[in-house]
Design a protein around this motif. Sequence first.
Motif, mmCIF file in Angstrom:
data_model
loop_
_atom_site.group_PDB
_atom_site.id
_atom_site.type_symbol
_atom_site.label_atom_id
_atom_site.label_comp_id
_atom_site.label_asym_id
_atom_site.label_seq_id
_atom_site.Cartn_x
_atom_site.Cartn_y
_atom_site.Cartn_z
ATOM 1 N N ALA A 47 0.978 -1.136 0.031
ATOM 2 C CA ALA A 47 0.262 0.296 -0.411
ATOM 3 C C ALA A 47 0.839 1.236 -0.333
ATOM 4 O O ALA A 47 0.496 2.324 -0.607
ATOM 5 C CB ALA A 47 -0.519 -0.261 1.437
ATOM 6 N N VAL A 48 1.999 0.737 0.798
ATOM 7 C CA VAL A 48 3.061 2.124 0.884
ATOM 8 C C VAL A 48 4.004 2.643 -0.354
ATOM 9 O O VAL A 48 3.547 3.687 -0.876
ATOM 10 C CB VAL A 48 3.726 2.317 2.093
ATOM 11 C CG1 VAL A 48 4.941 3.335 2.376
ATOM 12 C CG2 VAL A 48 3.294 1.939 3.487
ATOM 13 N N GLY A 49 3.456 1.734 -1.392
ATOM 14 C CA GLY A 49 4.993 1.408 -2.023
ATOM 15 C C GLY A 49 3.671 2.356 -3.493
ATOM 16 O O GLY A 49 4.161 3.071 -3.837
ATOM 17 N N GLY A 50 2.508 1.437 -3.095
ATOM 18 C CA GLY A 50 1.478 2.104 -4.461
ATOM 19 C C GLY A 50 2.362 3.480 -4.207
ATOM 20 O O GLY A 50 1.068 4.602 -5.257
ATOM 21 N N ASP A 51 1.710 4.128 -3.170
ATOM 22 C CA ASP A 51 0.903 5.840 -2.743
ATOM 23 C C ASP A 51 2.239 6.143 -3.055
ATOM 24 O O ASP A 51 2.201 7.690 -3.928
ATOM 25 C CB ASP A 51 0.935 6.162 -0.981
ATOM 26 C CG ASP A 51 0.668 7.213 -1.457
ATOM 27 O OD1 ASP A 51 -0.078 7.516 -2.153
ATOM 28 O OD2 ASP A 51 1.633 7.805 -0.167
ATOM 29 N N VAL A 52 3.489 5.532 -2.746
ATOM 30 C CA VAL A 52 5.013 6.059 -3.434
ATOM 31 C C VAL A 52 5.168 6.532 -4.965
ATOM 32 O O VAL A 52 5.418 8.058 -5.405
ATOM 33 C CB VAL A 52 6.116 5.788 -2.330
ATOM 34 C CG1 VAL A 52 7.538 6.224 -3.184
ATOM 35 C CG2 VAL A 52 5.620 6.159 -1.019
ATOM 36 N N VAL A 53 4.778 5.880 -6.018
ATOM 37 C CA VAL A 53 4.648 5.920 -6.838
ATOM 38 C C VAL A 53 3.661 6.382 -7.335
ATOM 39 O O VAL A 53 3.900 7.165 -8.302
ATOM 40 C CB VAL A 53 4.679 4.165 -7.696
ATOM 41 C CG1 VAL A 53 3.835 4.018 -8.900
ATOM 42 C CG2 VAL A 53 5.724 3.071 -6.949
ATOM 43 N N THR A 54 2.972 6.599 -7.068
ATOM 44 C CA THR A 54 1.549 7.579 -7.300
ATOM 45 C C THR A 54 2.297 9.099 -7.213
ATOM 46 O O THR A 54 1.530 9.594 -8.027
ATOM 47 C CB THR A 54 0.370 7.147 -7.409
ATOM 48 O OG1 THR A 54 -0.080 5.966 -7.169
ATOM 49 C CG2 THR A 54 -1.021 8.186 -7.099
ATOM 50 N N GLU A 55 2.605 8.740 -5.989
ATOM 51 C CA GLU A 55 3.202 10.161 -5.681
ATOM 52 C C GLU A 55 4.173 10.853 -6.627
ATOM 53 O O GLU A 55 4.047 11.907 -7.243
ATOM 54 C CB GLU A 55 3.401 10.836 -4.576
ATOM 55 C CG GLU A 55 2.542 10.238 -3.522
ATOM 56 C CD GLU A 55 1.525 11.972 -3.972
ATOM 57 O OE1 GLU A 55 1.744 13.026 -3.505
ATOM 58 O OE2 GLU A 55 0.097 11.873 -3.746
#
Length: 99
Positions: free
Chosen positions: A75-83
């Motif tokens: 979940a955190v990795g997906g958020d970082v990639v989106t940012e």
Amino acid sequence: MIESMTAIYIFMLAAFTGYEVISRVPVILHTPLMSGSNFVHGIVLVGAMITLGHAEGATQLTIGFIAVVLAAGNAVGGDVVTERMLEMFKSSKKGASKA
């Protein structure tokens, strides 16, 4: 014994299917698909936490804990990639937004 074999079979089938589906997606679509499916990461995390809450015994607790850690990292990795993706679309001019 039969339930554990069924669970292993389902896991292996899901892993194979996921690999086959993702490997056929063009490279240019990976980032938009990841940002668009971040909600799935949250659902996986909630499911892992519920499973950990129902765990009995050391083995189930260990597997549940690992599932929660991996789901949270996902979940955190997906958020970082989106940012990072959204940062690419911002204007490089510092004074452009001030008028």
